[in-house]
Design an enzyme around this catalytic site. Structure first.
Site, PDB file in Angstrom:
ATOM      1  N   THR B 241      46.204  57.165  -8.710  1.00 61.33           N
ATOM      2  CA  THR B 241      44.880  56.335  -9.751  1.00 61.33           C
ATOM      3  C   THR B 241      45.471  54.881  -9.487  1.00 61.33           C
ATOM      4  O   THR B 241      46.513  54.633  -9.588  1.00 61.33           O
ATOM      5  CB  THR B 241      44.948  56.640 -10.901  1.00 61.33           C
ATOM      6  OG1 THR B 241      44.212  58.385 -10.302  1.00 61.33           O
ATOM      7  CG2 THR B 241      43.687  56.346 -11.651  1.00 61.33           C
ATOM      8  N   CYS B 338      73.975  46.028 -11.207  1.00 55.84           N
ATOM      9  CA  CYS B 338      73.991  47.397 -10.602  1.00 55.84           C
ATOM     10  C   CYS B 338      73.142  48.572 -11.145  1.00 55.84           C
ATOM     11  O   CYS B 338      73.276  48.357 -12.921  1.00 55.84           O
ATOM     12  CB  CYS B 338      75.404  47.365 -10.800  1.00 55.84           C
ATOM     13  SG  CYS B 338      75.191  48.585  -8.612  1.00 55.84           S
TER      14      CYS B 338
END
Lengths: 352, 397
Positions: B241, B338
């Site tokens: 959507t 990270c």
């Protein structure tokens, strides 16, 4: 003080950080990344080095309103803890990696860096009492960790803070829940954090070129069986010897000694494990050199206590035990207590 | 607070916030057929046209997505699958060594799970891909390559690639080129048609729009297999959507950023040049990574992202520097973050030939639309003592 709280992601270090803050210190939380390739999720109750643990530590810091960072200590941890751990086993000894981590990482690499960055101390969730530089057993005898801190020097202790020493674990968990810390019910970590599977033997086999050898009867010299490599055996070990025949008298046999050069593992009955004298090296000593009597020695992390007379000189420590101890393994620490006070520690080299 | 991490994410522009919050109050699925649905569809399509016009694309070429990571994955995997399906010999994927992990890890995944062969293009000491390097690689593997991906501008060191030249080389071997332009749109002149790229990733939150909305610009004639299956809302290439409020806000931000770019680029570059000069003044052995500030233009625009200042501070750990600067209320980055928050030496710097110690001692200051001279002053005032203290910490460990 400006203090750096080492936060593993467990309940103890989180409450320790909270208490340090409540005591008026300026606290910064740091999670030590000890594995270069951390697992995403924690496996069962073991370990403290997964991304999930790092996340838990961060959430605790958030709840407590502490700045939080992750420090990459993987290379130092590998060089100063994991590699010596493997080498000690290869040499037929039984290392204590938690003790080495305190000695070389938390209160050395981390403390040094913290001091250089402007902090005054490192706070951890260890259960031990520390007042005026004197290290003592924790109030919670079941959780006491003074044994793995005995290796710390006066200089290291001068920059250590252990806020949990007067508390019982149940109180710490209740306090964590009261403070809204999600780790309040997190299971205790145990075993060795960098071997989350719990399979020490398998871990060593992957890292060492193990060669097979003989299991021999210590008294007769008779060959009783073969093993796939000496690394991983521990003095006092009973299980996992791979002996399918019982001793002639039907009693269990234990590892009495490990000879890495000949690759012989000597086994025998329990009473042969009795040790009355312990020699140890690299002492850290907080009392005058010389002899102390009527002290207590502890030779492993849990149990292994005996009254003794201890003589310490620079470079060596000997303990004459007033009652025999069993399962005293070279490589482990002997920690000397006067009542609940830690007088010092050394690494066991030989027993008799 | 001195925010010098605009390359990580930049504050939403007021016009985007206004359009976003207005739209959040309205109901309507653009795929519904009733009045509310048609109104929502109208908003999305007007936004799509705005985006297309601002970046030199056709409206139909704008495939709305959730951001740079999805757009990069769709381009790499979708174009790879389509090209391999058309010609089974084409199983090679070419990426530069300094790509974002959204591209690098997608290429690695293709190699591990789809039998792809991954080819990594080296970069020069400034982090730039030489088109002749690409030509040599494609000549050596003629007929085997499915897709090439080279970023428009590097997120860490700010180096700009000549996408037009790279696309020409790729096309001469009949290979499509994707470019990750999330750092470029709104900061550099980006014209999709003129660039020659077959696919281009952009994202809202790097240019003043919301997080969670972006687009893959995909040429009308480019074939691409979908990653997400469902309603087929976006050209049957992407399902889900449509995010009306996000798209409207994205369009407002793209429009404003692109319109403002000529003025802001000059202003940011001047602030950045001042920052670099004064940082090096405070720390004389600090070195600038990436292209020099006075480098010749690339593709008709700056050779370096105008807000990027990336420096190595010898004898320091980047994470010590970051922590100390954070304590001084100066927010910057050690490179790409990270999962565990652990700073590893940057693959970008290592690919540029920077040694590991220098790579670990690096900081990225990235300026953006809200940056001021006072931000530069604050960073310059803090850096000297911070570097000294961080040096002490590394020396002791």
């Amino acid at each position: 003080m400006r203090v750096l709280a080492a936060m593993s992601g467990g309940v103890d270090s989180a409450v320790a950080a909270a208490r340090a803050r409540d005591a008026g210190h300026d606290v910064v939380g740091v999670h030590l990344a000890l594995s270069a390739k951390p697992a995403t999720m924690r496996e069962g109750a073991r370990g403290c080095c997964s991304v999930e643990d790092s996340h838990d530590a961060r959430r605790c810091a958030d709840v407590l309103g502490l700045p939080f960072y992750v420090w990459d200590m993987a290379a130092r941890f590998s060089a100063d803890v994991v590699e010596p751990f493997v080498a000690e086993y290869a040499a037929g000894r039984t290392p204590n990696p938690c003790l080495r981590c305190n000695e070389k990482i938390k209160f050395s690499a981390v403390l040094d860096r913290a001091l250089a960055l402007g902090f005054d101390a490192v706070v951890t969730g260890h259960y031990a009492r520390l007042t005026d530089g004197v290290l003592r057993r924790a109030a919670d005898a079941g959780k006491d960790q003074s044994y793995v801190l005995g290796v710390l020097t006066a200089e290291q202790l001068a920059h250590a803070v252990f806020p949990l020493g007067d508390s019982h674990k149940s109180e710490v968990r209740a306090e964590a829940a009261r403070r809204g810390l999600v780790v309040a019910e997190k299971p205790d970590s145990h075993d060795i954090c960098f071997i989350p599977s719990g399979d020490t033997r398998g871990f060593l086999d992957e890292r060492l070129e193990q060669a097979p050898g003989e299991l021999v009867d210590a008294a007769s010299g008779a060959v009783l069986g073969r093993h796939t490599g000496v690394a991983g055996f521990t003095v006092g070990q009973r299980h996992g010897l791979g002996l399918d025949r019982p001793a002639p008298d039907g009693r269990p046999r234990y590892v009495l000694g490990i000879e890495p050069v000949s690759r012989q593992v000597r086994v025998g009955p329990a009473e042969e494990l009795d040790v009355r004298s312990v020699a140890a090296g690299r002492p850290v000593w907080h009392a005058p050199w010389g002899t102390v009597d009527d002290v207590v020695v502890q030779v492993r992390a849990h149990g292994g206590l005996a009254p003794a007379r201890v003589t310490v000189s620079e470079g060596s420590l000997t303990a004459e035990l007033h009652e025999p101890l069993r399962g005293v393994a070279p490589g482990q620490a002997v920690v000397v207590y006067d009542d609940d006070r830690v007088l010092g520690s050394a690494t066991i080299t030989a027993t008799a | 607070m001195t925010y010098l991490d605009h390359a990580a994410t930049t504050p939403m522009l007021p016009v985007a916030v206004a359009r976003y919050t207005e739209a959040l109050g309205r109901v309507g699925n653009p795929s519904s057929l009733h009045t509310a649905g048609r109104r929502a569809r109208k908003e999305v399509e007007e936004a799509r046209e705005t985006i297309a016009e601002a970046v030199g694309a056709l409206p139909t070429e704008v495939v709305l997505a959730t951001g740079g990571t999805e757009a990069d994955n769709l381009a790499l995997k979708g174009v790879f699958w389509a090209r391999r399906a058309a010609d089974p010999r084409r199983t090679g994927v070419v990426v530069s060594a300094v790509e974002h992990h959204a591209v690098l890890d997608a290429a690695e995944w293709l190699a591990e799970h789809e039998g792809a062969t991954m080819h990594v293009l080296a970069v020069d000491a400034a982090g730039r891909v030489d088109p002749e390097e690409l030509r040599a690689l494609l000549a050596a593997h003629a007929g085997e390559i499915a897709v090439v991906s080279v970023m428009w501008a590097n997120n860490e060191v700010g180096t700009v690639n000549d996408i037009r030249a790279l696309a020409d080389v790729a096309h001469s071997f009949d290979v499509p080129l994707h470019t990750d332009a999330v750092q470029a749109v709104g900061s550099l002149p980006v014209d999709f048609a003129a660039s020659g790229a077959d696919a281009l990733s952009l994202t809202g939150h790097k240019l003043g729009g919301p997080v969670g909305v972006g687009a893959l610009l995909l040429r009308r004639d480019a074939s691409c297999v979908p990653l997400l299956h469902g309603g087929g809302q976006e050209r049957d290439v992407r399902s889900g959507t449509l995010d009306v409020a996000g798209t409207v806000a994205l369009a407002a931000a793209v429009r404003a950023a692109v319109d403002d770019a000529p003025r802001r680029t000059v202003e940011l570059a001047a602030l950045r040049d001042d920052l670099v000069a004064r940082l090096v003044g405070e720390v004389p052995d600090a070195t600038l990574n990436g292209v020099p500030l006075d480098a010749a233009p690339v593709g008709g625009g700056p050779a370096r992202l105008p807000g990027n200042a990336h420096l190595s501070f010898p004898g320091c750990e980047g994470d010590s520097l970051l922590m100390l600067l954070d304590a001084h209320e100066i927010e910057c980055s050690t490179g790409s973050a990270c999962t565990a928050g652990v700073a590893r030496p940057s693959h970008v710097l290592l690919a540029m030939g920077v040694d590991e110690a220098a790579a670990r001692g690096s900081l990225r200051f990235s300026l953006g639309h809200s940056s001021t001279a006072a931000d530069v002053d604050a960073a310059v005032a803090a850096i000297g003592p911070v570097v000294e203290r961080a040096r002490g910490a590394l020396a002791r460990s």
